[in-house]
Design a protein around this motif. Structure first.
Motif, PDB file in Angstrom:
ATOM      1  N   LEU A 127      -6.961  -7.069   4.530  1.00 57.89           N
ATOM      2  CA  LEU A 127      -7.025  -5.685   5.056  1.00 57.89           C
ATOM      3  C   LEU A 127      -8.180  -5.519   6.027  1.00 57.89           C
ATOM      4  CD1 LEU A 127      -6.281  -3.687   1.793  1.00 57.89           C
ATOM      5  CD2 LEU A 127      -4.716  -4.252   3.661  1.00 57.89           C
ATOM      6  N   ILE A 163       0.871  -1.175   0.000  1.00 50.02           N
ATOM      7  CA  ILE A 163       0.000   0.000   0.000  1.00 50.02           C
ATOM      8  C   ILE A 163       0.907   1.224   0.000  1.00 50.02           C
ATOM      9  CG2 ILE A 163      -1.764   1.286   1.237  1.00 50.02           C
ATOM     10  CD1 ILE A 163      -2.667  -1.404   2.452  1.00 50.02           C
ATOM     11  N   LYS A 180      -1.885   6.231   0.366  1.00 48.66           N
ATOM     12  CA  LYS A 180      -2.976   5.481  -0.291  1.00 48.66           C
ATOM     13  C   LYS A 180      -3.615   4.536   0.716  1.00 48.66           C
ATOM     14  CE  LYS A 180      -1.837   7.070  -4.392  1.00 48.66           C
ATOM     15  NZ  LYS A 180      -2.653   7.770  -5.317  1.00 48.66           N
ATOM     16  N   SER A 181      -4.756   3.970   0.329  1.00 50.07           N
ATOM     17  CA  SER A 181      -5.440   3.052   1.234  1.00 50.07           C
ATOM     18  C   SER A 181      -5.673   1.682   0.613  1.00 50.07           C
ATOM     19  CB  SER A 181      -6.783   3.654   1.670  1.00 50.07           C
ATOM     20  OG  SER A 181      -7.604   3.869   0.526  1.00 50.07           O
ATOM     21  N   ASP A 182      -5.189   1.492  -0.613  1.00 52.69           N
ATOM     22  CA  ASP A 182      -5.406   0.217  -1.292  1.00 52.69           C
ATOM     23  C   ASP A 182      -4.086  -0.326  -1.835  1.00 52.69           C
ATOM     24  OD1 ASP A 182      -6.854  -1.955  -2.266  1.00 52.69           O
ATOM     25  OD2 ASP A 182      -7.500  -0.923  -4.089  1.00 52.69           O
ATOM     26  N   ILE A 183      -4.071  -1.602  -2.067  1.00 52.71           N
ATOM     27  CA  ILE A 183      -2.909  -2.285  -2.617  1.00 52.71           C
ATOM     28  C   ILE A 183      -2.659  -1.812  -4.045  1.00 52.71           C
ATOM     29  CG2 ILE A 183      -2.102  -4.568  -3.373  1.00 52.71           C
ATOM     30  CD1 ILE A 183      -3.649  -5.688  -0.918  1.00 52.71           C
ATOM     31  N   GLU A 184      -1.390  -1.609  -4.379  1.00 46.15           N
ATOM     32  CA  GLU A 184      -0.983  -1.225  -5.733  1.00 46.15           C
ATOM     33  C   GLU A 184      -0.609  -2.500  -6.495  1.00 46.15           C
ATOM     34  OE1 GLU A 184      -0.302  -0.205  -9.106  1.00 46.15           O
ATOM     35  OE2 GLU A 184      -0.876   1.494  -7.832  1.00 46.15           O
ATOM     36  N   GLU A 188      -5.223  -9.394 -10.832  1.00 50.43           N
ATOM     37  CA  GLU A 188      -6.423  -9.038 -10.072  1.00 50.43           C
ATOM     38  C   GLU A 188      -6.759 -10.099  -9.026  1.00 50.43           C
ATOM     39  OE1 GLU A 188      -9.332  -6.805  -8.520  1.00 50.43           O
ATOM     40  OE2 GLU A 188      -7.816  -6.145  -9.939  1.00 50.43           O
ATOM     41  N   ARG A 232      -6.287  -8.251  -0.610  1.00 49.16           N
ATOM     42  CA  ARG A 232      -7.242  -7.279  -0.054  1.00 49.16           C
ATOM     43  C   ARG A 232      -8.102  -7.908   1.054  1.00 49.16           C
ATOM     44  NH1 ARG A 232      -8.706  -4.968  -5.847  1.00 49.16           N
ATOM     45  NH2 ARG A 232      -7.363  -3.135  -5.838  1.00 49.16           N
ATOM     46  N   THR A 289      -4.354  -9.657  -6.155  1.00 52.82           N
ATOM     47  CA  THR A 289      -4.688  -8.423  -5.441  1.00 52.82           C
ATOM     48  C   THR A 289      -5.920  -8.624  -4.578  1.00 52.82           C
ATOM     49  OG1 THR A 289      -3.716  -7.112  -7.233  1.00 52.82           O
ATOM     50  CG2 THR A 289      -5.187  -5.960  -5.721  1.00 52.82           C
ATOM     51  N   GLU A 290      -6.936  -9.272  -5.106  1.00 51.47           N
ATOM     52  CA  GLU A 290      -8.161  -9.533  -4.326  1.00 51.47           C
ATOM     53  C   GLU A 290      -7.873 -10.438  -3.134  1.00 51.47           C
ATOM     54  OE1 GLU A 290     -11.157  -8.141  -4.265  1.00 51.47           O
ATOM     55  OE2 GLU A 290     -10.316  -6.786  -5.756  1.00 51.47           O
TER      56      GLU A 290
END
Length: 144
Positions: free
Chosen positions: A144, A88, A92-96, A134, A141, A137-138
Protein backbone atom coordinates in the motif's frame (compact mmCIF):
# COMPACT_ATOMS: atom_id res chain seq x y z
CA UNK A 1 6.45 -16.34 -20.69
CA UNK A 2 6.45 -15.17 -17.07
CA UNK A 3 6.03 -11.54 -18.09
CA UNK A 4 3.12 -12.38 -20.39
CA UNK A 5 1.36 -14.43 -17.71
CA UNK A 6 1.98 -11.69 -15.12
CA UNK A 7 0.47 -9.16 -17.55
CA UNK A 8 -2.59 -11.37 -18.07
CA UNK A 9 -3.13 -11.60 -14.31
CA UNK A 10 -2.63 -7.85 -13.93
CA UNK A 11 -5.26 -7.16 -16.63
CA UNK A 12 -7.71 -9.49 -14.85
CA UNK A 13 -7.18 -7.87 -11.44
CA UNK A 14 -7.23 -4.35 -12.89
CA UNK A 15 -10.57 -5.10 -14.59
CA UNK A 16 -11.99 -6.29 -11.23
CA UNK A 17 -10.69 -3.17 -9.53
CA UNK A 18 -12.33 -0.99 -12.23
CA UNK A 19 -15.54 -3.03 -11.85
CA UNK A 20 -15.32 -3.87 -15.56
CA UNK A 21 -17.19 -7.12 -16.27
CA UNK A 22 -16.33 -7.10 -19.98
CA UNK A 23 -12.68 -6.41 -19.25
CA UNK A 24 -12.61 -9.40 -16.92
CA UNK A 25 -14.47 -11.79 -19.21
CA UNK A 26 -12.21 -10.80 -22.13
CA UNK A 27 -9.19 -12.25 -20.31
CA UNK A 28 -10.69 -15.76 -20.27
CA UNK A 29 -10.45 -18.51 -22.86
CA UNK A 30 -13.76 -19.34 -24.56
CA UNK A 31 -14.47 -22.05 -21.98
CA UNK A 32 -12.42 -20.44 -19.19
CA UNK A 33 -13.57 -20.95 -15.61
CA UNK A 34 -13.44 -18.60 -12.62
CA UNK A 35 -14.21 -20.03 -9.20
CA UNK A 36 -15.09 -17.25 -6.79
CA UNK A 37 -14.45 -16.71 -3.10
CA UNK A 38 -17.90 -18.12 -2.30
CA UNK A 39 -17.43 -21.19 -4.52
CA UNK A 40 -19.36 -19.83 -7.50
CA UNK A 41 -18.21 -21.53 -10.71
CA UNK A 42 -18.83 -20.04 -14.15
CA UNK A 43 -17.98 -21.47 -17.55
CA UNK A 44 -17.15 -19.33 -20.56
CA UNK A 45 -16.93 -15.65 -21.38
CA UNK A 46 -20.68 -15.13 -21.81
CA UNK A 47 -21.55 -16.66 -18.44
CA UNK A 48 -18.76 -14.69 -16.75
CA UNK A 49 -20.00 -11.43 -18.28
CA UNK A 50 -23.64 -12.17 -17.40
CA UNK A 51 -22.69 -12.99 -13.80
CA UNK A 52 -20.36 -10.05 -13.17
CA UNK A 53 -22.34 -7.27 -14.84
CA UNK A 54 -25.12 -7.05 -12.22
CA UNK A 55 -22.64 -7.54 -9.39
CA UNK A 56 -20.62 -4.53 -10.50
CA UNK A 57 -23.79 -2.50 -11.13
CA UNK A 58 -25.47 -3.30 -7.81
CA UNK A 59 -22.69 -3.92 -5.26
CA UNK A 60 -19.75 -1.80 -4.12
CA UNK A 61 -17.09 -4.47 -4.67
CA UNK A 62 -13.77 -3.99 -2.90
CA UNK A 63 -10.56 -3.66 -4.91
CA UNK A 64 -7.84 -6.28 -4.69
CA UNK A 65 -4.32 -5.71 -3.41
CA UNK A 66 -2.27 -8.59 -4.82
CA UNK A 67 1.21 -10.03 -4.76
CA UNK A 68 2.37 -12.66 -7.21
CA UNK A 69 4.29 -15.34 -5.36
CA UNK A 70 5.21 -17.70 -8.21
CA UNK A 71 4.77 -18.26 -11.92
CA UNK A 72 5.67 -21.69 -13.23
CA UNK A 73 5.66 -23.09 -16.74
CA UNK A 74 3.65 -26.27 -17.27
CA UNK A 75 4.79 -26.55 -20.89
CA UNK A 76 5.42 -24.19 -23.77
CA UNK A 77 1.82 -22.95 -23.90
CA UNK A 78 0.65 -23.38 -20.30
CA UNK A 79 1.60 -21.76 -17.00
CA UNK A 80 0.32 -21.47 -13.46
CA UNK A 81 0.46 -18.34 -11.35
CA UNK A 82 0.07 -18.21 -7.57
CA UNK A 83 -0.70 -14.96 -5.78
CA UNK A 84 -1.99 -13.70 -2.47
CA UNK A 85 -4.73 -11.11 -2.31
CA UNK A 86 -6.39 -8.82 0.15
CA UNK A 87 -9.24 -6.35 -0.21
CA UNK A 88 -9.89 -2.87 1.10
CA UNK A 89 -13.65 -2.52 1.69
CA UNK A 90 -15.38 0.57 0.31
CA UNK A 91 -15.01 3.46 2.72
CA UNK A 92 -12.07 1.87 4.53
CA UNK A 93 -8.35 2.45 4.22
CA UNK A 94 -6.94 -0.88 5.37
CA UNK A 95 -7.03 -4.48 4.23
CA UNK A 96 -9.81 -6.62 5.71
CA UNK A 97 -8.03 -9.83 6.85
CA UNK A 98 -11.27 -11.87 6.84
CA UNK A 99 -11.30 -11.81 3.03
CA UNK A 100 -7.63 -12.54 2.34
CA UNK A 101 -7.26 -15.12 -0.40
CA UNK A 102 -4.92 -17.34 -2.34
CA UNK A 103 -5.38 -16.83 -6.06
CA UNK A 104 -4.45 -19.42 -8.65
CA UNK A 105 -4.48 -18.70 -12.37
CA UNK A 106 -3.90 -21.29 -15.09
CA UNK A 107 -2.94 -19.55 -18.32
CA UNK A 108 -2.89 -21.05 -21.81
CA UNK A 109 -1.47 -19.59 -24.99
CA UNK A 110 -3.92 -19.90 -27.88
CA UNK A 111 -3.54 -18.19 -31.26
CA UNK A 112 -0.49 -16.29 -29.98
CA UNK A 113 -2.43 -14.85 -27.04
CA UNK A 114 -2.36 -15.77 -23.34
CA UNK A 115 -5.79 -16.40 -21.83
CA UNK A 116 -7.14 -17.50 -18.48
CA UNK A 117 -8.28 -21.12 -18.47
CA UNK A 118 -8.90 -21.22 -14.70
CA UNK A 119 -8.90 -18.53 -12.03
CA UNK A 120 -9.61 -19.59 -8.47
CA UNK A 121 -9.94 -17.22 -5.53
CA UNK A 122 -9.72 -19.31 -2.34
CA UNK A 123 -10.27 -17.91 1.18
CA UNK A 124 -7.09 -17.79 3.26
CA UNK A 125 -8.66 -18.09 6.68
CA UNK A 126 -6.06 -20.41 8.21
CA UNK A 127 -8.50 -21.81 10.78
CA UNK A 128 -6.93 -21.85 14.23
CA UNK A 129 -3.78 -20.08 13.02
CA UNK A 130 -4.44 -16.34 13.32
CA UNK A 131 -0.72 -15.59 13.09
CA UNK A 132 -0.77 -16.75 9.44
CA UNK A 133 -3.69 -14.41 8.67
CA UNK A 134 -1.75 -11.53 10.22
CA UNK A 135 1.44 -12.48 8.38
CA UNK A 136 -0.37 -12.46 5.02
CA UNK A 137 -2.13 -9.19 5.83
CA UNK A 138 1.16 -7.53 6.78
CA UNK A 139 2.80 -8.76 3.58
CA UNK A 140 -0.03 -7.21 1.56
CA UNK A 141 0.01 -3.98 3.58
CA UNK A 142 3.62 -3.48 2.48
CA UNK A 143 2.23 -2.92 -1.04
CA UNK A 144 0.00 0.00 0.00
Amino acid sequence: MNTEVQNLYTKLIDAWNRRDAKGMSDQFADQGVPIGFDGSKLIGKEEILAHLTPIFLDHPTAPFITKVKEIRSLGIDTAILYAIAGMIPPGKSDIEPAVNAHQTLVAVKMNNSWQVELFQNTPAQFHGRPELVEEMTEELRQLL
